[in-house]
Design a protein around this motif. Structure first.
Motif, PDB file in Angstrom:
ATOM      1  N   VAL A  39       4.064   3.769  36.836  1.00 40.81           N
ATOM      2  CA  VAL A  39       3.704   4.382  38.118  1.00 40.81           C
ATOM      3  C   VAL A  39       2.212   4.702  38.188  1.00 40.81           C
ATOM      4  N   ARG A  69       1.722   0.818  40.750  1.00 37.43           N
ATOM      5  CA  ARG A  69       3.058   0.227  40.618  1.00 37.43           C
ATOM      6  C   ARG A  69       2.965  -1.278  40.853  1.00 37.43           C
ATOM      7  N   ARG A  74       8.292   1.257  46.143  1.00 34.57           N
ATOM      8  CA  ARG A  74       8.800   2.081  45.042  1.00 34.57           C
ATOM      9  C   ARG A  74       9.529   1.216  44.025  1.00 34.57           C
ATOM     10  N   ASP A  78      11.334   5.529  40.635  1.00 35.86           N
ATOM     11  CA  ASP A  78      11.176   6.374  41.819  1.00 35.86           C
ATOM     12  C   ASP A  78      12.518   6.636  42.483  1.00 35.86           C
ATOM     13  N   ALA A  81      14.750   9.041  40.411  1.00 37.84           N
ATOM     14  CA  ALA A  81      14.319  10.436  40.549  1.00 37.84           C
ATOM     15  C   ALA A  81      14.822  11.019  41.869  1.00 37.84           C
ATOM     16  N   GLU A  82      14.691  10.250  42.921  1.00 36.66           N
ATOM     17  CA  GLU A  82      15.146  10.702  44.245  1.00 36.66           C
ATOM     18  C   GLU A  82      16.636  11.013  44.231  1.00 36.66           C
ATOM     19  N   SER A  88       9.115  11.792  41.920  1.00 33.83           N
ATOM     20  CA  SER A  88       8.836  10.732  40.950  1.00 33.83           C
ATOM     21  C   SER A  88       8.044  11.305  39.782  1.00 33.83           C
ATOM     22  N   SER A  89       8.417  10.908  38.572  1.00 34.78           N
ATOM     23  CA  SER A  89       7.698  11.391  37.384  1.00 34.78           C
ATOM     24  C   SER A  89       6.267  10.860  37.426  1.00 34.78           C
ATOM     25  N   SER A 109       5.941  10.204  33.305  1.00 35.20           N
ATOM     26  CA  SER A 109       6.160   8.803  32.951  1.00 35.20           C
ATOM     27  C   SER A 109       5.085   8.348  31.968  1.00 35.20           C
TER      28      SER A 109
END
Length: 359
Positions: A39, A69, A74, A78, A81-82, A88-89, A109
């Motif tokens: 990321v 990215r 995404r 991502d 995480a959502e 997002s980390s 991340s």
């Protein structure tokens, strides 16, 4: 007007409650891996050639700007995480100099484009963070969290967090791309060593509090545009795919061993190969029309030149399985993450991530 305001206050309170409850279940996600889930760590590596912080990457990301990215939008990290109610980390290297340990509280991340299980898989890209370095950085974050939270709270925090690992593709790309490696060792020896080395790093993570692992198998990497272009007929590089399958089989066996060897660990293993192969073999079932060519690039299958600013990109990214010569589109990442989170047991086992976070 007063009743409407009251209604919005109730909705906002419920939203806050649901988010806080989700974070109690999964306080953080720590991501380890390669460009599939990078990321933006490589943005901070001055020598690295494996970067995506330029157009046309990020064209469908919020803000329509490149972030590092390797995707049009995404990626799976991502989306995951959502799904568990977290942001997002963020990339570790963007936080490390800010000296604020609270920044790590929802995870971070360590993933890095070009990274592999082995050190040195990034030689073609000059610089990345191999898995050993990523785990070393995590140990630093672990120690800082212990200082901030105290050992008991930190132990609870890590035991409920997810440790997502997406790595191994670059090791196989490196092996099949190096005559020196192929002359020195057989593919079976090489894959066996990949598994042994990964097991060592998983045990290191366990020693630093990791208890819930999300393990992502290697996909049919011989079918990416970069490999298809090497065939006059545009076929997949099947030998590479076969060794991806053998690696995945070894990884599944190793995870079962770790489950019996170590205390209180649980894991979700995702059969990336089967799901992505389904997308490639039956694209229309998933809404795709193009499986061979990348969306962004130049040359045969748009894979002879990466997704640089000079490259051309497709107008409908949702049609394509692959964004560039190696990496999936946001649409593909979204489908994969759906399976990872709550897919059928033949693809995500012995627990789905939804079941894993509930433990």
């Amino acid at each position: 007007m007063g009743s409407l305001l009251f209604f919005f206050c109730i909705i906002f309170s419920l939203f806050q409650y649901s988010c806080s409850e989700a974070q109690k279940v999964t306080p953080a996600i720590y991501v380890f891996g390669d460009s599939l889930v990078d990321v933006g760590n490589n943005n901070h590596l001055a020598l690295s050639l494996a970067k995506a912080n330029f157009p046309h990457n990020g064209i469908d990301f919020p803000g329509k700007k490149p972030t590092g990215r390797f995707c049009n939008g995404r990626n799976a990290a991502d989306f995951l995480a959502e799904k568990v109610g977290l942001p997002s980390s963020p990339p570790y290297l963007s936080l490390v100099y800010k000296k604020n340990t609270a920044l790590f509280i929802n995870g971070t991340s360590f993933a890095s484009g070009g990274a592999g299980i082995f050190n040195g898989t990034d030689e073609v890209y000059r610089q990345s963070l191999p898995l050993t370095k990523q785990v070393e950085y995590y140990s630093t974050v672990h120690d800082k969290q212990v200082q901030q939270l105290g050992s008991t709270r930190a132990e609870q925090h890590f035991s409920k967090s997810l440790f997502t690992i997406v790595i191994g593709s670059n090791d196989l790309f490196g092996y099949f791309g190096s005559s020196k490696l192929r002359n020195r060792t057989t593919p079976e020896e090489y894959v066996d060593k990949m598994i042994v080395t990964l097991k060592e790093q998983l045990k290191r993570l366990h020693s630093y509090g990791a208890r819930k692992f999300v393990m992502i198998g290697i996909g049919p990497i011989g079918c990416c545009p970069a490999q298809r272009r090497k065939s006059s007929s545009g076929d997949c590089f099947q030998e590479m795919n076969d060794w991806a399958i053998k690696y995945n089989d070894g990884l599944k066996s190793t995870l079962r061993e770790l489950k019996s060897e170590l205390n209180n660990i649980n894991y979700s293993y995702f059969e990336t190969y089967d799901v992505l192969n389904n997308l490639v073999q039956h694209p229309a079932s998933y809404g795709f029309t193009e499986v061979k060519s990348a969306c962004c690039g130049l040359g045969k299958f748009k894979s002879e030149v990466p997704c640089l600013p000079i490259a051309k990109y497709c107008s409908n990214r949702r049609d394509h399985v692959f964004w560039d010569l190696y990496h999936p589109t946001e649409a593909t990442h979204s489908i994969l993450s759906d399976y990872i989170f709550d897919g059928p047991p033949k693809y995500i086992f012995p627990l789905s991530v939804k079941q894993l976070v509930a433990l």
